[in-house]
Enzyme design. Structure first.
Site, PDB file in Angstrom:
ATOM      1  N   ASP A 113       0.840  -1.204   0.000  1.00  0.00           N
ATOM      2  CA  ASP A 113       0.000   0.000   0.000  1.00  0.00           C
ATOM      3  C   ASP A 113       0.873   1.251   0.000  1.00  0.00           C
ATOM      4  O   ASP A 113       2.022   1.214   0.462  1.00  0.00           O
ATOM      5  CB  ASP A 113      -0.872   0.038   1.271  1.00  0.00           C
ATOM      6  CG  ASP A 113      -2.069  -0.914   1.200  1.00  0.00           C
ATOM      7  OD1 ASP A 113      -2.294  -1.547   0.156  1.00  0.00           O
ATOM      8  OD2 ASP A 113      -2.773  -1.008   2.226  1.00  0.00           O
ATOM      9  N   ARG A 122      -1.298  -0.707  -8.380  1.00  0.00           N
ATOM     10  CA  ARG A 122      -2.686  -0.368  -8.068  1.00  0.00           C
ATOM     11  C   ARG A 122      -2.779   1.157  -8.127  1.00  0.00           C
ATOM     12  O   ARG A 122      -2.013   1.850  -7.447  1.00  0.00           O
ATOM     13  CB  ARG A 122      -3.074  -0.829  -6.659  1.00  0.00           C
ATOM     14  CG  ARG A 122      -4.462  -0.308  -6.240  1.00  0.00           C
ATOM     15  CD  ARG A 122      -4.678  -0.300  -4.730  1.00  0.00           C
ATOM     16  NE  ARG A 122      -4.686  -1.625  -4.165  1.00  0.00           N
ATOM     17  CZ  ARG A 122      -4.319  -1.896  -2.901  1.00  0.00           C
ATOM     18  NH1 ARG A 122      -3.884  -0.915  -2.106  1.00  0.00           N
ATOM     19  NH2 ARG A 122      -4.351  -3.124  -2.446  1.00  0.00           N
TER      20      ARG A 122
HETATM   21  C1  LIG Z   1      -8.828  -1.291  -3.237  1.00  0.00           C
HETATM   22  C2  LIG Z   1      -8.392   0.057  -2.751  1.00  0.00           C
HETATM   23  C3  LIG Z   1      -7.134   0.202  -2.200  1.00  0.00           C
HETATM   24  C4  LIG Z   1      -6.691   1.453  -1.779  1.00  0.00           C
HETATM   25  N1  LIG Z   1      -5.405   1.610  -1.330  1.00  0.00           N
HETATM   26  C5  LIG Z   1      -4.955   2.836  -1.031  1.00  0.00           C
HETATM   27  C6  LIG Z   1      -3.595   3.068  -0.723  1.00  0.00           C
HETATM   28  O1  LIG Z   1      -2.762   2.170  -0.716  1.00  0.00           O
HETATM   29  N2  LIG Z   1      -3.213   4.343  -0.422  1.00  0.00           N
HETATM   30  C7  LIG Z   1      -4.103   5.389  -0.424  1.00  0.00           C
HETATM   31  O2  LIG Z   1      -3.706   6.533  -0.175  1.00  0.00           O
HETATM   32  N3  LIG Z   1      -5.405   5.194  -0.692  1.00  0.00           N
HETATM   33  C8  LIG Z   1      -5.852   3.958  -1.007  1.00  0.00           C
HETATM   34  N4  LIG Z   1      -7.174   3.782  -1.325  1.00  0.00           N
HETATM   35  C9  LIG Z   1      -8.152   4.870  -1.079  1.00  0.00           C
HETATM   36  C10 LIG Z   1      -8.245   5.813  -2.257  1.00  0.00           C
HETATM   37  O3  LIG Z   1      -7.057   6.555  -2.374  1.00  0.00           O
HETATM   38  C11 LIG Z   1      -9.422   6.794  -2.096  1.00  0.00           C
HETATM   39  O4  LIG Z   1      -9.269   7.527  -0.930  1.00  0.00           O
HETATM   40  C12 LIG Z   1     -10.777   6.120  -2.061  1.00  0.00           C
HETATM   41  O5  LIG Z   1     -10.843   5.014  -2.912  1.00  0.00           O
HETATM   42  C13 LIG Z   1     -11.882   7.118  -2.496  1.00  0.00           C
HETATM   43  O6  LIG Z   1     -11.641   7.535  -3.804  1.00  0.00           O
HETATM   44  P1  LIG Z   1     -12.562   7.116  -5.052  1.00  0.00           P
HETATM   45  O7  LIG Z   1     -11.633   6.735  -6.161  1.00  0.00           O
HETATM   46  O8  LIG Z   1     -13.503   6.087  -4.656  1.00  0.00           O
HETATM   47  O9  LIG Z   1     -13.219   8.463  -5.532  1.00  0.00           O
HETATM   48  P2  LIG Z   1     -14.039   9.592  -4.782  1.00  0.00           P
HETATM   49  O10 LIG Z   1     -14.113  10.716  -5.752  1.00  0.00           O
HETATM   50  O11 LIG Z   1     -13.497   9.866  -3.423  1.00  0.00           O
HETATM   51  O12 LIG Z   1     -15.451   8.924  -4.597  1.00  0.00           O
HETATM   52  C14 LIG Z   1     -16.276   8.591  -5.715  1.00  0.00           C
HETATM   53  C15 LIG Z   1     -17.582   8.028  -5.192  1.00  0.00           C
HETATM   54  O13 LIG Z   1     -17.351   6.794  -4.539  1.00  0.00           O
HETATM   55  C16 LIG Z   1     -18.162   6.650  -3.376  1.00  0.00           C
HETATM   56  N5  LIG Z   1     -17.292   6.630  -2.175  1.00  0.00           N
HETATM   57  C17 LIG Z   1     -15.972   6.891  -2.126  1.00  0.00           C
HETATM   58  N6  LIG Z   1     -15.499   6.741  -0.874  1.00  0.00           N
HETATM   59  C18 LIG Z   1     -16.546   6.405  -0.113  1.00  0.00           C
HETATM   60  C19 LIG Z   1     -16.712   6.117   1.272  1.00  0.00           C
HETATM   61  N7  LIG Z   1     -15.699   6.158   2.119  1.00  0.00           N
HETATM   62  N8  LIG Z   1     -17.968   5.810   1.708  1.00  0.00           N
HETATM   63  C20 LIG Z   1     -19.006   5.744   0.855  1.00  0.00           C
HETATM   64  N9  LIG Z   1     -18.911   6.010  -0.467  1.00  0.00           N
HETATM   65  C21 LIG Z   1     -17.702   6.329  -0.936  1.00  0.00           C
HETATM   66  C22 LIG Z   1     -19.074   7.837  -3.372  1.00  0.00           C
HETATM   67  O14 LIG Z   1     -20.233   7.480  -4.100  1.00  0.00           O
HETATM   68  C23 LIG Z   1     -18.284   8.876  -4.132  1.00  0.00           C
HETATM   69  O15 LIG Z   1     -19.069   9.871  -4.711  1.00  0.00           O
HETATM   70  C24 LIG Z   1      -7.602   2.558  -1.826  1.00  0.00           C
HETATM   71  C25 LIG Z   1      -8.860   2.411  -2.397  1.00  0.00           C
HETATM   72  C26 LIG Z   1      -9.258   1.195  -2.873  1.00  0.00           C
HETATM   73  C27 LIG Z   1     -10.600   1.085  -3.519  1.00  0.00           C
END
Ligand SMILES: Cc1cc2nc3c(=O)[nH]c(=O)nc-3n(C[C@H](O)[C@H](O)[C@H](O)COP(=O)(O)OP(=O)(O)OC[C@H]3O[C@@H](n4cnc5c(N)ncnc54)[C@H](O)[C@@H]3O)c2cc1C
Length: 306
Positions: A131, A183
């Site tokens: 991560d 990722r």
């Molecule tokens: C498999 C996976 C691994 C990850 N690993 C890392 C990592 O190693 N390092 C790191 O910094 N980040 C990591 N993340 C988190 C990532 O960086 C984002 O903070 C997170 O995925 C929210 O971004 P989004 O792409 O979903 O878009 P956003 O623009 O934040 O969200 C888009 C839409 O998704 C839905 N959504 C998003 N988050 C939520 C929530 N918490 N609750 C409910 N609905 C939500 C909502 O409908 C929102 O409108 C990971 C995410 C995933 C999916």
């Protein structure tokens, strides 16, 4: 109005962490985003996820450990996870954080601990995803990953890049040369404008730019997002470039957009769900609230309901 950065600030407060993890009504609410406190509970969650046509990535929650003994306990936990994956036959790889293995204490310790896990996973034919954490450790994480990658195969260990960082496109180009499985996510930490795009629009634009670079590289990557626009852009790019559904995977977090998770799996895409478990859920949970402050109302409503 509670802002994203305020929630991320709270996620880093140790005193609140202790309070929250002891306050049982609060603990109960974490089940939306956390699979449980034990490996067995996570295995059960992964069985259900597998039954819906998705694979998983096991994550033991305990970042930023403060002693060598704690880091070593994390190594034992992960060796046990890898063993349980084999014993139970669930379809899952593992995700690790280098601060969990002692990066904050000594990068060499974190490297050695991570190496133990990657060696065991490689022996078992499994895969370890490193991560990405805050920008203070981005370079150290990439350096350790490159060391691991020089000793293990492309299908043994991979890394994460965050589209909110200015440096990410160049990092992706650099890592693809090794090559490396990446990722791509947007990024979950609070970063200053010196290192990260402050506006969501720019983070999203960069996400699409890096996603295209990754997908067209011919290497198997993870497109981690719940954002329907990022998902549509990925599907569109893959179709235009003739990149098969089996050449990449979508990834989402446990408990977030389950409808979309199963829909994509039904549509024939590879879908992996990140499954966190463990007692140290507080910073992870708070970052999930920060991503969607509307989640606060869900929490408050449920707290009031008792
Ligand atoms: C498999 C996976 C691994 C990850 N690993 C890392 C990592 O190693 N390092 C790191 O910094 N980040 C990591 N993340 C988190 C990532 O960086 C984002 O903070 C997170 O995925 C929210 O971004 P989004 O792409 O979903 O878009 P956003 O623009 O934040 O969200 C888009 C839409 O998704 C839905 N959504 C998003 N988050 C939520 C929530 N918490 N609750 C409910 N609905 C939500 C909502 O409908 C929102 O409108 C990971 C995410 C995933 C999916």
């Amino acid at each position: 109005m509670i802002t994203r950065s305020a929630l991320i600030y709270l996620s880093e407060r140790e005193g609140l962490k202790d309070f929250a993890t002891r306050f049982s009504p609060f603990k109960k609410l974490t089940t939306r985003f956390v699979a449980g406190e034990s490996i067995d509970e996570a295995v059960e969650a992964i069985r259900r996820i597998n039954a819906e046509g998705c694979t998983a990535s096991f994550d033991h929650l305990n970042e930023s450990v403060t002693s060598v003994a704690e880091a070593e306990a994390e190594v034992r936990e992960y060796l046990n996870i890898l063993e349980q994956i084999d014993k139970t036959g669930i379809r899952s790889n593992v995700s690790i954080k280098l601060t969990q293995f002692g990066l904050g204490l000594d990068p060499e310790l974190a490297y050695k601990n991570a190496r133990t896990i990657v060696a065991d996973a490689a022996r078992r034919g499994n895969f370890v995803r490193v991560d990405m954490e805050g920008s203070d450790v981005t370079q150290k994480t990439i350096d350790i990953f490159k060391r691991l990658r020089s000793e293990f195969g492309v299908n043994d260990v991979g890394i994460v890049l965050q589209s909110y960082l200015y440096r990410t496109y160049e990092d992706a180009q650099d890592l693809l040369k090794i090559p490396a499985r990446i990722r791509l996510c947007k990024g979950a930490y609070s970063e200053p404008p010196e290192v990260a795009y402050p506006a969501k629009k720019d983070v999203d634009e960069n996400y699409v730019r890096v996603m295209k670079l990754l997908l067209s590289s011919g290497i198997y990557h993870g497109i981690a997002t719940h954002d329907p626009k990022m998902i549509a852009a990925t599907i569109d790019h893959a179709q235009k470039e003739g990149i098969g559904k089996d050449r990449f995977e979508f990834q989402m977090l446990y408990g977030i957009r389950r409808d979309l998770q199963t829909q994509l799996a039904r549509d024939g895409y590879n879908m992996r769900v990140y499954v966190p478990y463990g007692k140290h859920w507080y910073p992870y949970f708070m970052r999930r609230l920060a991503e969607r402050p509307a989640n606060i109302w869900f929490i408050l409503k449920n707290l009031l309901k008792g």
